[in-house]
Scaffold this motif. Sequence first.
Motif, PDB file in Angstrom:
ATOM      1  N   THR A 149     -12.130  -3.517  -3.694  1.00  0.00           N
ATOM      2  CA  THR A 149     -13.036  -4.173  -4.726  1.00  0.00           C
ATOM      3  C   THR A 149     -13.780  -2.738  -5.217  1.00  0.00           C
ATOM      4  OG1 THR A 149     -14.965  -4.373  -3.154  1.00  0.00           O
ATOM      5  CG2 THR A 149     -13.698  -6.381  -3.537  1.00  0.00           C
ATOM      6  N   GLU A 150     -14.460  -2.637  -6.411  1.00  0.00           N
ATOM      7  CA  GLU A 150     -15.347  -1.648  -6.696  1.00  0.00           C
ATOM      8  C   GLU A 150     -16.377  -1.098  -5.678  1.00  0.00           C
ATOM      9  OE1 GLU A 150     -17.583  -0.057 -10.791  1.00  0.00           O
ATOM     10  OE2 GLU A 150     -16.167  -1.442 -10.814  1.00  0.00           O
ATOM     11  N   ALA A 151     -16.534  -1.964  -4.774  1.00  0.00           N
ATOM     12  CA  ALA A 151     -17.736  -1.859  -3.705  1.00  0.00           C
ATOM     13  C   ALA A 151     -17.025  -1.062  -2.327  1.00  0.00           C
ATOM     14  CB  ALA A 151     -18.436  -2.985  -3.264  1.00  0.00           C
ATOM     15  N   GLY A 152     -15.616  -0.873  -2.694  1.00  0.00           N
ATOM     16  CA  GLY A 152     -14.749  -0.329  -1.542  1.00  0.00           C
ATOM     17  C   GLY A 152     -14.418  -1.387  -0.312  1.00  0.00           C
ATOM     18  N   GLN A 153     -14.498  -2.657  -0.766  1.00  0.00           N
ATOM     19  CA  GLN A 153     -14.205  -3.643   0.220  1.00  0.00           C
ATOM     20  C   GLN A 153     -12.663  -3.921   0.320  1.00  0.00           C
ATOM     21  OE1 GLN A 153     -16.260  -5.196   2.571  1.00  0.00           O
ATOM     22  NE2 GLN A 153     -18.440  -5.130   1.709  1.00  0.00           N
ATOM     23  N   SER A 154     -12.300  -4.221   1.365  1.00  0.00           N
ATOM     24  CA  SER A 154     -10.679  -4.683   1.330  1.00  0.00           C
ATOM     25  C   SER A 154     -10.900  -6.002   0.976  1.00  0.00           C
ATOM     26  CB  SER A 154     -10.253  -4.744   2.907  1.00  0.00           C
ATOM     27  OG  SER A 154     -11.034  -5.752   3.622  1.00  0.00           O
ATOM     28  N   THR A 155      -9.364  -6.660   0.502  1.00  0.00           N
ATOM     29  CA  THR A 155      -9.273  -7.779  -0.215  1.00  0.00           C
ATOM     30  C   THR A 155      -8.195  -8.378   0.655  1.00  0.00           C
ATOM     31  OG1 THR A 155      -7.617  -6.883  -1.619  1.00  0.00           O
ATOM     32  CG2 THR A 155      -9.682  -6.793  -2.316  1.00  0.00           C
ATOM     33  N   LYS A 156      -7.828  -9.682   0.309  1.00  0.00           N
ATOM     34  CA  LYS A 156      -6.607 -10.332   0.939  1.00  0.00           C
ATOM     35  C   LYS A 156      -5.361  -9.609   0.917  1.00  0.00           C
ATOM     36  CE  LYS A 156      -5.609 -13.932   3.433  1.00  0.00           C
ATOM     37  NZ  LYS A 156      -6.462 -14.430   4.859  1.00  0.00           N
ATOM     38  N   PHE A 157      -5.209  -8.920  -0.114  1.00  0.00           N
ATOM     39  CA  PHE A 157      -4.076  -7.939  -0.329  1.00  0.00           C
ATOM     40  C   PHE A 157      -3.792  -6.997   0.835  1.00  0.00           C
ATOM     41  CE2 PHE A 157      -2.305  -3.592  -1.311  1.00  0.00           C
ATOM     42  CZ  PHE A 157      -1.165  -3.992  -2.052  1.00  0.00           C
ATOM     43  N   HIS A 158      -4.728  -6.295   1.285  1.00  0.00           N
ATOM     44  CA  HIS A 158      -4.661  -5.275   2.285  1.00  0.00           C
ATOM     45  C   HIS A 158      -4.087  -5.953   3.771  1.00  0.00           C
ATOM     46  CE1 HIS A 158      -7.491  -3.313  -0.384  1.00  0.00           C
ATOM     47  NE2 HIS A 158      -6.647  -2.350  -0.317  1.00  0.00           N
ATOM     48  N   GLU A 159      -4.663  -7.143   3.992  1.00  0.00           N
ATOM     49  CA  GLU A 159      -4.485  -7.734   5.230  1.00  0.00           C
ATOM     50  C   GLU A 159      -2.951  -8.300   5.305  1.00  0.00           C
ATOM     51  OE1 GLU A 159      -6.035 -11.925   7.557  1.00  0.00           O
ATOM     52  OE2 GLU A 159      -7.108 -11.039   5.894  1.00  0.00           O
ATOM     53  N   ILE A 160      -2.735  -8.902   3.895  1.00  0.00           N
ATOM     54  CA  ILE A 160      -1.102  -9.265   3.957  1.00  0.00           C
ATOM     55  C   ILE A 160      -0.339  -8.042   3.923  1.00  0.00           C
ATOM     56  CG2 ILE A 160       0.405 -10.237   2.409  1.00  0.00           C
ATOM     57  CD1 ILE A 160      -1.866 -12.107   1.655  1.00  0.00           C
ATOM     58  N   HIS A 161      -0.673  -6.961   3.088  1.00  0.00           N
ATOM     59  CA  HIS A 161       0.109  -5.923   3.062  1.00  0.00           C
ATOM     60  C   HIS A 161       0.456  -5.336   4.184  1.00  0.00           C
ATOM     61  CE1 HIS A 161       1.787  -2.016   1.227  1.00  0.00           C
ATOM     62  NE2 HIS A 161       0.806  -1.567   1.676  1.00  0.00           N
ATOM     63  N   TYR A 162      -0.682  -4.985   4.817  1.00  0.00           N
ATOM     64  CA  TYR A 162      -0.405  -4.162   6.270  1.00  0.00           C
ATOM     65  C   TYR A 162       0.023  -5.161   7.365  1.00  0.00           C
ATOM     66  CZ  TYR A 162      -2.655  -0.523   4.062  1.00  0.00           C
ATOM     67  OH  TYR A 162      -2.978   0.870   3.317  1.00  0.00           O
ATOM     68  N   GLY A 163      -0.268  -6.339   7.333  1.00  0.00           N
ATOM     69  CA  GLY A 163       0.308  -7.398   8.315  1.00  0.00           C
ATOM     70  C   GLY A 163       1.598  -7.710   8.034  1.00  0.00           C
ATOM     71  N   ALA A 164       2.237  -7.510   6.777  1.00  0.00           N
ATOM     72  CA  ALA A 164       3.667  -7.553   6.698  1.00  0.00           C
ATOM     73  C   ALA A 164       4.458  -6.715   7.394  1.00  0.00           C
ATOM     74  CB  ALA A 164       3.971  -7.756   5.368  1.00  0.00           C
ATOM     75  N   ARG A 165       4.152  -5.329   7.223  1.00  0.00           N
ATOM     76  CA  ARG A 165       4.717  -4.189   7.895  1.00  0.00           C
ATOM     77  C   ARG A 165       4.512  -4.155   9.474  1.00  0.00           C
ATOM     78  NH1 ARG A 165       4.105  -4.705   2.652  1.00  0.00           N
ATOM     79  NH2 ARG A 165       5.632  -3.442   1.405  1.00  0.00           N
ATOM     80  N   ALA A 166       3.542  -4.690   9.623  1.00  0.00           N
ATOM     81  CA  ALA A 166       3.278  -4.927  11.322  1.00  0.00           C
ATOM     82  C   ALA A 166       4.461  -6.296  11.798  1.00  0.00           C
ATOM     83  CB  ALA A 166       1.918  -5.342  11.690  1.00  0.00           C
ATOM     84  N   LEU A 167       4.499  -7.197  10.998  1.00  0.00           N
ATOM     85  CA  LEU A 167       5.404  -8.284  11.181  1.00  0.00           C
ATOM     86  C   LEU A 167       7.104  -7.748  11.255  1.00  0.00           C
ATOM     87  CD1 LEU A 167       6.232 -11.189  11.590  1.00  0.00           C
ATOM     88  CD2 LEU A 167       5.847 -11.393   9.300  1.00  0.00           C
ATOM     89  N   GLY A 168       7.209  -6.678  10.319  1.00  0.00           N
ATOM     90  CA  GLY A 168       8.464  -6.207  10.132  1.00  0.00           C
ATOM     91  C   GLY A 168       8.869  -5.154  11.389  1.00  0.00           C
ATOM     92  N   GLY A 169       7.822  -4.894  12.044  1.00  0.00           N
ATOM     93  CA  GLY A 169       8.410  -3.974  13.503  1.00  0.00           C
ATOM     94  C   GLY A 169       7.833  -2.521  13.575  1.00  0.00           C
ATOM     95  N   VAL A 170       6.911  -2.431  12.357  1.00  0.00           N
ATOM     96  CA  VAL A 170       6.581  -0.711  12.504  1.00  0.00           C
ATOM     97  C   VAL A 170       5.669  -0.586  13.467  1.00  0.00           C
ATOM     98  CG1 VAL A 170       5.242   0.727  11.024  1.00  0.00           C
ATOM     99  CG2 VAL A 170       6.681  -0.480   9.912  1.00  0.00           C
TER     100      VAL A 170
END
Length: 243
Positions: A31-52
Amino acid sequence: MPSLTSSFVLSNSIMIKNRIVMPPMVNYQATEAGQSTKFHEIHYGARALGGVGLIIVEATAVNKYGRLSLGDLGLWDEHQITGHQKIVHTCHEFNSKIGVQLAHAGRKTPPNVAQSVAPSPLQFSELYELPQELSIPEIQALQSDFVQAALRAEKAGYDLIELHAAHGYLINSFLSPLTNHRTDQYGGSFENRILFLVEIIDLIKEQTPIPVGVRISASEWTTGGWDIKDSIKLTNQLEGKIA
């Protein structure tokens, strides 16, 4: 030779389950206030789920006036910690370690974000404004911003932080003789030009045990600029301070 899937220990305490590392890549989805969004949780979570094994979150601003864009994540405010905690928790659920890259755009701060600042008033390109030369008190305030962001990263649960000292951003512009024309203790000699970075690391290590890494540009490929010999010299000086 270790296999890609073999584990290793980082900083004598962090066990990484494999040797697959996802480097920081800005997504411009905050967000313009520098807050994370659901995108970040899913984006990075998916990489963790993939085994990184180790994920390093994209460039995260230590100061709202030093963002690479208005879509950058931030850690300049206590209210931003909760969003980062969600990202960290999701990645930890899948047994991935996670770090965050702390950054300030310096003279590459876009005009729609703020007035750019730098060690010397040298414009990056016609797309950017002429940066304001930093005073000593302003340098010290920016160093404090990095420290406070590191403390917030620790509160968020990150396993490590990475300082962005590459690609022409603020810390990198102190390192390079092409962009640092100062005549005080932060300019001139190699030892003076790396002082901004070294002091940030020392200040962070004084206040938190969180491991610290540094991203650098190995060479500017320009006569008279930062080169591979400088990079080797810097890494030798930072050995024992980082991670």
